[in-house]
Design a protein around this motif. Structure first.
Motif, PDB file in Angstrom:
ATOM      1  N   ALA A 126      32.337  49.296  44.082  1.00  0.00           N
ATOM      2  CA  ALA A 126      33.688  49.512  44.569  1.00  0.00           C
ATOM      3  C   ALA A 126      34.504  50.295  43.549  1.00  0.00           C
ATOM      4  O   ALA A 126      34.395  50.050  42.341  1.00  0.00           O
ATOM      5  CB  ALA A 126      34.355  48.168  44.855  1.00  0.00           C
ATOM      6  N   GLU A 127      35.308  51.231  44.020  1.00  0.00           N
ATOM      7  CA  GLU A 127      36.139  52.042  43.127  1.00  0.00           C
ATOM      8  C   GLU A 127      37.234  51.179  42.510  1.00  0.00           C
ATOM      9  O   GLU A 127      37.797  50.300  43.173  1.00  0.00           O
ATOM     10  CB  GLU A 127      36.768  53.191  43.900  1.00  0.00           C
ATOM     11  N   ARG A 128      37.537  51.440  41.249  1.00  0.00           N
ATOM     12  CA  ARG A 128      38.564  50.672  40.539  1.00  0.00           C
ATOM     13  C   ARG A 128      39.786  51.536  40.269  1.00  0.00           C
ATOM     14  O   ARG A 128      39.682  52.753  40.143  1.00  0.00           O
ATOM     15  CB  ARG A 128      38.024  50.165  39.204  1.00  0.00           C
TER      16      ARG A 128
ATOM     17  N   ILE B  99      48.375  47.119  28.801  1.00  0.00           N
ATOM     18  CA  ILE B  99      47.364  46.284  29.439  1.00  0.00           C
ATOM     19  C   ILE B  99      46.341  45.883  28.379  1.00  0.00           C
ATOM     20  O   ILE B  99      46.090  46.630  27.428  1.00  0.00           O
ATOM     21  CB  ILE B  99      46.696  47.027  30.616  1.00  0.00           C
ATOM     22  N   GLY B 100      45.807  44.680  28.528  1.00  0.00           N
ATOM     23  CA  GLY B 100      44.829  44.195  27.558  1.00  0.00           C
ATOM     24  C   GLY B 100      44.351  42.809  27.937  1.00  0.00           C
ATOM     25  O   GLY B 100      44.476  42.407  29.102  1.00  0.00           O
ATOM     26  N   HIS B 101      43.845  42.084  26.978  1.00  0.00           N
ATOM     27  CA  HIS B 101      43.324  40.741  27.227  1.00  0.00           C
ATOM     28  C   HIS B 101      44.095  39.701  26.419  1.00  0.00           C
ATOM     29  O   HIS B 101      44.560  39.984  25.317  1.00  0.00           O
ATOM     30  CB  HIS B 101      41.842  40.670  26.861  1.00  0.00           C
ATOM     31  N   ASP B 102      44.225  38.507  26.992  1.00  0.00           N
ATOM     32  CA  ASP B 102      44.868  37.425  26.253  1.00  0.00           C
ATOM     33  C   ASP B 102      43.805  36.553  25.608  1.00  0.00           C
ATOM     34  O   ASP B 102      42.602  36.862  25.665  1.00  0.00           O
ATOM     35  CB  ASP B 102      45.817  36.622  27.159  1.00  0.00           C
ATOM     36  N   ASN B 103      44.223  35.459  24.983  1.00  0.00           N
ATOM     37  CA  ASN B 103      43.262  34.640  24.241  1.00  0.00           C
ATOM     38  C   ASN B 103      42.321  33.848  25.133  1.00  0.00           C
ATOM     39  O   ASN B 103      41.380  33.218  24.637  1.00  0.00           O
ATOM     40  CB  ASN B 103      43.984  33.706  23.260  1.00  0.00           C
ATOM     41  N   ALA B 104      42.552  33.882  26.461  1.00  0.00           N
ATOM     42  CA  ALA B 104      41.641  33.242  27.403  1.00  0.00           C
ATOM     43  C   ALA B 104      40.723  34.271  28.065  1.00  0.00           C
ATOM     44  O   ALA B 104      39.941  33.917  28.950  1.00  0.00           O
ATOM     45  CB  ALA B 104      42.426  32.482  28.472  1.00  0.00           C
ATOM     46  N   GLY B 105      40.834  35.538  27.633  1.00  0.00           N
ATOM     47  CA  GLY B 105      39.985  36.585  28.191  1.00  0.00           C
ATOM     48  C   GLY B 105      40.493  37.188  29.479  1.00  0.00           C
ATOM     49  O   GLY B 105      39.809  38.030  30.075  1.00  0.00           O
TER      50      GLY B 105
ATOM     51  N   LEU C 298      42.548  39.614  31.958  1.00  0.00           N
ATOM     52  CA  LEU C 298      43.079  40.970  31.910  1.00  0.00           C
ATOM     53  C   LEU C 298      44.536  40.906  32.356  1.00  0.00           C
ATOM     54  O   LEU C 298      44.822  40.572  33.511  1.00  0.00           O
ATOM     55  CB  LEU C 298      42.281  41.898  32.825  1.00  0.00           C
ATOM     56  N   VAL C 299      45.454  41.186  31.444  1.00  0.00           N
ATOM     57  CA  VAL C 299      46.882  41.034  31.744  1.00  0.00           C
ATOM     58  C   VAL C 299      47.651  42.290  31.346  1.00  0.00           C
ATOM     59  O   VAL C 299      47.207  43.095  30.526  1.00  0.00           O
ATOM     60  CB  VAL C 299      47.492  39.810  31.017  1.00  0.00           C
ATOM     61  N   GLY C 300      48.808  42.442  31.962  1.00  0.00           N
ATOM     62  CA  GLY C 300      49.697  43.550  31.651  1.00  0.00           C
ATOM     63  C   GLY C 300      51.128  43.063  31.546  1.00  0.00           C
ATOM     64  O   GLY C 300      51.449  41.934  31.945  1.00  0.00           O
ATOM     65  N   ILE C 301      51.979  43.921  31.009  1.00  0.00           N
ATOM     66  CA  ILE C 301      53.400  43.607  30.835  1.00  0.00           C
ATOM     67  C   ILE C 301      54.219  44.689  31.535  1.00  0.00           C
ATOM     68  O   ILE C 301      53.847  45.867  31.537  1.00  0.00           O
ATOM     69  CB  ILE C 301      53.789  43.587  29.336  1.00  0.00           C
ATOM     70  N   THR C 302      55.335  44.301  32.126  1.00  0.00           N
ATOM     71  CA  THR C 302      56.290  45.259  32.666  1.00  0.00           C
ATOM     72  C   THR C 302      57.676  44.632  32.614  1.00  0.00           C
ATOM     73  O   THR C 302      57.845  43.509  32.136  1.00  0.00           O
ATOM     74  CB  THR C 302      55.923  45.696  34.097  1.00  0.00           C
ATOM     75  N   ALA C 303      58.675  45.358  33.086  1.00  0.00           N
ATOM     76  CA  ALA C 303      60.052  44.855  33.063  1.00  0.00           C
ATOM     77  C   ALA C 303      60.207  43.685  34.034  1.00  0.00           C
ATOM     78  O   ALA C 303      59.635  43.692  35.132  1.00  0.00           O
ATOM     79  CB  ALA C 303      61.025  45.963  33.419  1.00  0.00           C
TER      80      ALA C 303
ATOM     81  N   PHE D  35      45.741  40.730  36.161  1.00  0.00           N
ATOM     82  CA  PHE D  35      44.983  41.660  36.992  1.00  0.00           C
ATOM     83  C   PHE D  35      43.616  41.088  37.344  1.00  0.00           C
ATOM     84  O   PHE D  35      43.043  40.263  36.613  1.00  0.00           O
ATOM     85  CB  PHE D  35      44.796  42.993  36.271  1.00  0.00           C
ATOM     86  N   ASP D  36      43.084  41.560  38.455  1.00  0.00           N
ATOM     87  CA  ASP D  36      41.714  41.258  38.857  1.00  0.00           C
ATOM     88  C   ASP D  36      40.809  42.226  38.094  1.00  0.00           C
ATOM     89  O   ASP D  36      40.802  43.431  38.365  1.00  0.00           O
ATOM     90  CB  ASP D  36      41.567  41.457  40.365  1.00  0.00           C
ATOM     91  N   ALA D  37      40.050  41.715  37.143  1.00  0.00           N
ATOM     92  CA  ALA D  37      39.224  42.566  36.287  1.00  0.00           C
ATOM     93  C   ALA D  37      38.155  43.329  37.064  1.00  0.00           C
ATOM     94  O   ALA D  37      37.642  44.337  36.578  1.00  0.00           O
ATOM     95  CB  ALA D  37      38.573  41.728  35.188  1.00  0.00           C
ATOM     96  N   SER D  38      37.824  42.854  38.261  1.00  0.00           N
ATOM     97  CA  SER D  38      36.824  43.553  39.068  1.00  0.00           C
ATOM     98  C   SER D  38      37.416  44.745  39.809  1.00  0.00           C
ATOM     99  O   SER D  38      36.674  45.547  40.392  1.00  0.00           O
ATOM    100  CB  SER D  38      36.193  42.586  40.075  1.00  0.00           C
ATOM    101  N   ARG D  39      38.746  44.878  39.779  1.00  0.00           N
ATOM    102  CA  ARG D  39      39.407  45.956  40.513  1.00  0.00           C
ATOM    103  C   ARG D  39      40.104  46.968  39.614  1.00  0.00           C
ATOM    104  O   ARG D  39      40.637  47.967  40.096  1.00  0.00           O
ATOM    105  CB  ARG D  39      40.444  45.364  41.482  1.00  0.00           C
ATOM    106  N   VAL D  40      40.148  46.685  38.307  1.00  0.00           N
ATOM    107  CA  VAL D  40      40.928  47.523  37.395  1.00  0.00           C
ATOM    108  C   VAL D  40      40.093  47.958  36.191  1.00  0.00           C
ATOM    109  O   VAL D  40      39.390  47.143  35.594  1.00  0.00           O
ATOM    110  CB  VAL D  40      42.182  46.769  36.897  1.00  0.00           C
TER     111      VAL D  40
END
Length: 217
Positions: free
Chosen positions: A27-29, A51-57, A59-64, A102-107
């Motif tokens: 599937a395309e990401r 975007i990056g990873h937190d201490n639980a692994g 996939l997270v991002g930040i925005t306003a 984020f869903d790591a399988s989609r991004v």
């Protein structure tokens, strides 16, 4: 002869059937990084800070923070065909930031979007440094840092920003130092006002949960 022809037809059909039920294409990401446009709740257009990873692994991002509310779905505005990529999971009204899981399988996360590359997180920039941002609406713009004019959580700059640029990463070189939250007066004329990224990360870590221990890609 007829038997041979029939055998050839059956063999060809079997080969075709084998190929038809082979492994499906992956599937395309969506490719996302600090500076990518995002669509929240199917309505609000903003920009991803990082975007990056937190201490639980995760996939997270930040925005306003003013871009939406926890629970809102996040999509790529130019690739809505890829579907929901994640959800807003936390928000601070005081510091005007939010956390997206984020869903790591989609991004596919990246550290460069447009002319902005993020290699780390640092302290706020000071006058007369020049900082830059990459935003959904105005793209890459730069401007002088005026400094902390109101409180230690915010820095004012002279970058051009308008609606849709909320959440844009503010970088000094390749170091992420803040996010775009607003402009004062007139778009691209009045100064840009943004929250310092070290303050945001400190608050995320203090709260725990998604985003705690964040490390950019």
């Amino acid at each position: 002869m007829l038997k041979r022809i029939a055998l050839l037809i059956v063999t060809a059909m079997a080969m075709f059937g084998f190929l038809a039920v082979g492994p499906a294409a992956a599937a395309e990401r969506a490719v996302l990084g600090g500076g990518s446009g995002i669509l929240l709740g199917g309505e609000a257009m903003c920009t991803l800070t990082t975007i990056g990873h937190d201490n639980a692994g995760r996939l997270v991002g930040i925005t306003a923070g003013h871009c939406g509310e926890p629970g809102m779905a996040v999509e790529a505005p130019d690739r809505q065909d890829l579907g929901v990529l994640g959800h807003m999971v936390a928000k601070s009204r005081e510091l005007d930031y939010s956390v997206i899981e984020f869903d790591a399988s989609r991004v596919t996360p990246v550290n460069r979007v447009g002319n902005v590359t993020i290699t780390g997180i640092g302290a706020p920039a000071s006058f007369p440094a020049i900082v830059c941002k990459e935003g959904l609406t105005t793209g890459n713009t730069c401007g002088v840092v005026w400094g902390d004019l109101l409180q230690s959580n915010e820095t004012w700059t002279q970058m051009c920003v308008i609606e849709g640029d909320s959440g844009s990463p503010v970088v000094l070189g390749t170091t992420l130092v803040g996010m775009v939250n607003a402009y004062v007066g007139f778009a691209c004329l009045g100064p840009e006002l943004g929250t310092n990224i070290d303050v945001i990360m400190g608050d995320i870590n203090a709260r725990g949960g998604a985003g705690a221990g964040f490390r950019p890609i």
